[in-house]
Design an enzyme around this catalytic site. Structure first.
Site, mmCIF file in Angstrom:
data_model
loop_
_atom_site.group_PDB
_atom_site.id
_atom_site.type_symbol
_atom_site.label_atom_id
_atom_site.label_comp_id
_atom_site.label_asym_id
_atom_site.label_seq_id
_atom_site.Cartn_x
_atom_site.Cartn_y
_atom_site.Cartn_z
ATOM 1 N N GLY A 77 0.818 -1.202 0.000
ATOM 2 C CA GLY A 77 0.000 0.000 0.000
ATOM 3 C C GLY A 77 0.851 1.250 0.000
ATOM 4 O O GLY A 77 2.050 1.223 0.314
ATOM 5 N N CYS A 78 0.226 2.376 -0.342
ATOM 6 C CA CYS A 78 0.959 3.641 -0.448
ATOM 7 C C CYS A 78 1.442 4.112 0.920
ATOM 8 O O CYS A 78 2.628 4.394 1.099
ATOM 9 C CB CYS A 78 0.093 4.698 -1.124
ATOM 10 S SG CYS A 78 -1.564 4.887 -0.424
ATOM 11 N N TYR A 79 0.526 4.175 1.887
ATOM 12 C CA TYR A 79 0.946 4.597 3.228
ATOM 13 C C TYR A 79 1.973 3.634 3.821
ATOM 14 O O TYR A 79 2.982 4.070 4.386
ATOM 15 C CB TYR A 79 -0.261 4.691 4.163
ATOM 16 C CG TYR A 79 -1.191 5.855 3.940
ATOM 17 C CD1 TYR A 79 -0.747 7.169 4.043
ATOM 18 C CD2 TYR A 79 -2.544 5.658 3.678
ATOM 19 C CE1 TYR A 79 -1.621 8.244 3.872
ATOM 20 C CE2 TYR A 79 -3.421 6.723 3.513
ATOM 21 C CZ TYR A 79 -2.958 8.013 3.611
ATOM 22 O OH TYR A 79 -3.823 9.069 3.457
ATOM 23 N N THR A 132 4.175 1.818 2.369
ATOM 24 C CA THR A 132 5.484 1.968 1.734
ATOM 25 C C THR A 132 6.258 3.135 2.341
ATOM 26 O O THR A 132 7.411 2.983 2.768
ATOM 27 C CB THR A 132 5.303 2.172 0.220
ATOM 28 O OG1 THR A 132 4.710 0.994 -0.330
ATOM 29 C CG2 THR A 132 6.640 2.431 -0.461
ATOM 30 N N ALA A 133 5.624 4.298 2.382
ATOM 31 C CA ALA A 133 6.309 5.465 2.950
ATOM 32 C C ALA A 133 6.675 5.230 4.404
ATOM 33 O O ALA A 133 7.766 5.587 4.861
ATOM 34 C CB ALA A 133 5.416 6.704 2.815
#
Lengths: 350, 350, 350, 350
Positions: free
Chosen positions: B153-155, B157-158
């Protein structure tokens, strides 16, 4: 001149704080603006720099001259940068004016703390001692009949309104407080810089001054006063690609067992007679647009039972409740007027 | 058709993840897009919906038909919503395709955790077991020759790129982790809603799904794996009025004594051979624009000696490193190709 | 250094034109950047000012020194302000470099016209005479083997690509041309100013330099050349609250009877072998986002039978087709390379 | 209920026009809102949909029921879509209410023109005949004591205020009028669509409905009335990535010799007693932010001696002077009250 009105001067009229004071004071029944003051633009018509004020305030800008100002005004708002107010404010006071200061220069009681965080000389100690910190909704805060009110910072206003009731009630482990704050770009003022350059800041989200912001000791000073012992907090500041608005997202470990509704009830009780603080229902958190252009501070809660932490979301318009609006609220309280005079603006939505 | 290239199909080609896959794959030397698939727009020319792709990808959209797709492609990216991939992906696998799934459906190993957070049925257990979580920079992560990769997921990953080295080194008290994450609005997808309505979201900063976001168990699953015991975190999600970009701001109590330079050195070592993670110098924190349009994740640090906490700032482009870019990075690794193929885009600045 | 590549220097590397040249040239197979030059920041690492270039271009900025540059480069792009290029470009030419100039200094053939609109001294006449105006898609335009190419302005590029075919065909009454042009704020450059100050420009739409913009004589010079007699136009410039993009909306009285499809066919024929101009289908007009980050110019038409006028909508990315992209296109044509080298970027959407 | 106030109902209270009416009417001394009406959300508290109105208007939404509304209100604002007002307005009139209609349904006097441009059935002819078009600053416009006022469209308001004095004076060749209009996205309303989807519209500038917008016949109807013969105009509409604001940029051939100062003087004379129109000084053109949130229309001029054309720039806030503000101005004039009641809002700047 209307003799029944207080005559008001605004120093720093060409900054965003000054312009916002003018916007709200147009609606104030007991105030007349008699001087708009700018060190840099003296002599120019106000509407040359701000055509949006054409036909609204058709005055020329005055220079900085405390004696001249005292001849035409009773009260002065100093919407000047920190480091400037520290020397200007005493001049205005000595000339007989009452002062509401929007810079940070008179907020910290301790000179050495000021100098550590602000990186320049503190005002003289007697003025620091005299200045009353004007966080309007703080329990016990009283500014009536004072002659020098120090208006709170934008981040501290959003943050402290979100933390004070919980800290005072002992529901928050005050050693655990972490504050993640976000501001619209107008908070950086009207002076040009690469940070505020459109193409750099647009479509960008940016952290700055982590652990170094001068609003940290202001927040800690108030919280320490509430609990009676030193409080230190982690505090981050970030810029959002929008003009107005602050959201302060606060995290802390909960002491005891308190449901979201408990938190809501606690805060509604604390702010029960305060017209500008609104507490959201369960499951609803405020967004910055919902207070834009208004003097409201809206607050919502999320309890995380998995981690035992509370998340508190508090939003204001940085130029209103975080600056000009609260300054006028302080004027109203200083004068013993109804607190909401001139401030009943509905948020501009959308 | 070029026989030396892998033939690739993209399901969900009319969503932002699908369009971004197309943008990057145009630059990939070993890939040919042979099918763009949309359940809702089958038969329409791709450039009717996306005129920006005119003369770049002049294909008609295909419908969802695993057997037909298997006849013209070797690999399929499923950029479909969660709850859709769970049933589609098995069809593609059984038809003989390799699958890189961008939905969240195959990330959580535990079905009941999936159902608790995603609020619908989990995929069949054997597929969950087979799926390899493709967080490319995680130590030991290996996807080569797998047939089902679950793209993070995007969150997560960061966030995970910002936390893993510190957690693995034991420098972070993992019970103290608080994550304040902010995303551009494209993260909400191309489906219209009041939340993504321009006039509602523009000039607004908005919290949502506090403590309830389905990316929470994904983050916890990885961190728990790193430390070997259950980790729970506080995690907040917020929308920023910009199209692209995620910043994850992370707070934790430091274990031991480590200066900012120590943190920088630790992370530079951990990511020493990873081309898409960049660690900032001391006193410099990344902003989202500095990675926009690229596959980079940039990370910076602030140590607060007053509170003993570390603040970690991690930014990505949510549609690239948080979705399409990392998916292509996984393709490269799956195929044993050089990791950066098709991904050497310079951030679009300003 | 790679001996098979052309060595390129970029003057004005800390401006937006310079940074965009760097972005595209990273993808150019026949070019190596050997010097990034800044008059103001000489000696500083490029990535100090632009962290987004960290690990991409790890060079220090050189100062302005034509002889030193000639020792390490074959070609120089001068992305400098007008009034600076006029004196710098001759130095680089005399040092033996080929020059592609992105300022406006060498676009107007007539010195007095230059001085009337630019308000400072024109370059020496022999350089004006030598400079070839590089509007790549203009019929008959040829820059191959030239040593000084003057890259067109952003507004003229969007406008002329929209007008030339119709004017050349005699379908437009050239005395009736009115151009309403809009630009993103990056067009104003990286120098700070109140106009580009975030809080002033955000949520604002603003007209400037009406009838006074220095791009007016550039447009008229080209159109006059096409029709063989003097053409004057009405031209308005306006700022849009976005970073990138220009839309030029053009109005003119139609000569003869031509349907929308006729216009589309005319333009498709004119640009039939030009990879960067795309003509929209009937009823479809381009928006700026559909070319963002790319070298495309997209054009659409609306015929109004009630008034006998044509409306032509032309969009580009001001920093790409309006500056760096077209400059590289000119490099490719100057060198006799394929025109699209390094420029096949897909628009970044959304 | 306050018996000395007019009781007002608002139909379409959950749209942007309705919400803006509420914002302004809070400041109106002679009005009390007694019913907020929504066909779709009847029964829900207003502040559930609009938390920004919490503690400001704590009412439940009523359904559409003309008789029930007539029992609690004297006047109704219908801020409903075109095609809805056409049938609703007669019901409210027959129930005895006065109506100020913000849809376009009652603006065009000719049914067939309405049906040609609006693409659905016109209201009954007697209502069209009765409706008075309320462009407040039009010479001779009189709405006092009328029972049905048709509030002008947003684009026509900005455009006609910019054109009427010049056309009436015969300084404009009315066959030459070209109008290039730009609007913020709130003009598209609160209904979700791909056009208003954040990621599509943000950082985008977009043309739509060229030569087809239903505001064209409204503009032509008024101009034709002014000159006494049919006028046709070229009119383009474009969306700007901002929430509020319209700029109408108008081009026309000048008849006679008139300097910029002549134009300024002509317009200042025409609008000499009109508090909401402000004419800029020479060389100064208004931007949309300078009227944001207010009922002002600001106008500036540029004369181009090279082409013999005038460029007129006119800006309004589309939701205020272009909708709710002008509707309240019409209420004031209908009732014979001072025109500015409730409308003295200073533009919100920045």
């Amino acid at each position: 001149m209307n003799p029944t009105k207080q005559r008001v001067a605004i120093v720093g009229s060409t900054g965003y704080g000054g312009v916002e004071l003018i916007r709200f004071l147009q609606h104030h029944p007991h105030v007349e603006i008699t001087s708009v003051i700018s060190a840099s633009s003296s002599g120019a018509p106000m509407s040359d720099q701000f055509p949006h004020l054409d036909s609204i305030i058709d005055m020329e800008l005055d220079g900085v001259d405390a004696v001249a100002t005292a001849a035409k005004a009773d009260i002065v708002f100093t919407a000047t940068p920190s480091g400037v107010s520290s020397t200007l404010v005493p001049q205005y006071l000595e000339a007989g004016l009452k002062v509401i200061d929007l810079s940070g220069d008179f907020r910290l009681k301790d000179s050495s703390t000021y100098e550590q965080w602000y990186k320049h000389d503190a005002p003289e100690a007697n003025y620091l001692a005299e200045a009353v910190y004007g966080l309007c909704e703080q329990k016990g805060n009283d500014v009536q009949d004072q002659r020098l009110i120090s208006n709170p910072g934008c981040y501290p206003t959003a943050t402290l309104l979100g933390l004070m009731p919980g800290v005072e009630a002992g529901w928050i482990d005050h050693s655990s407080i972490i504050i993640d704050a976000k501001s619209g770009v107008s908070g950086a003022g009207r002076g040009t810089s690469l940070t505020s350059h459109y193409a750099e800041m647009n479509e960008n989200f940016k952290a700055y001054k982590l652990n170094k912001h001068q609003h940290i000791p202001e927040i800690e000073q108030v919280l320490s006063g509430v609990v009676g012992e030193p409080v230190v907090v982690t505090f981050s500041t970030q810029l959002v690609p929008m003009t107005r608005g602050i959201m302060s997202t606060m995290y802390a470990t909960i002491k005891g067992q308190h449901s979201e509704q408990d938190w809501i009830d606690l805060y509604r009780e604390y702010y029960s007679d305060r017209p500008f603080v609104r507490i959201r229902k369960q499951g609803n958190w405020p967004s910055t647009k919902e207070v834009a252009g208004s003097n409201y501070c809206d607050i919502g809660f999320a309890v995380d039972e998995r981690t035992g932490r509370i998340t508190i979301v508090s939003v204001i318009d940085n130029l209103v409740k975080g600056a000009a609006g609260q300054a006028i609220q302080n004027l109203n309280r200083m004068m013993g007027w109804e607190e909401t005079l001139g401030l009943k603006m509905v948020p501009v939505y959308p």
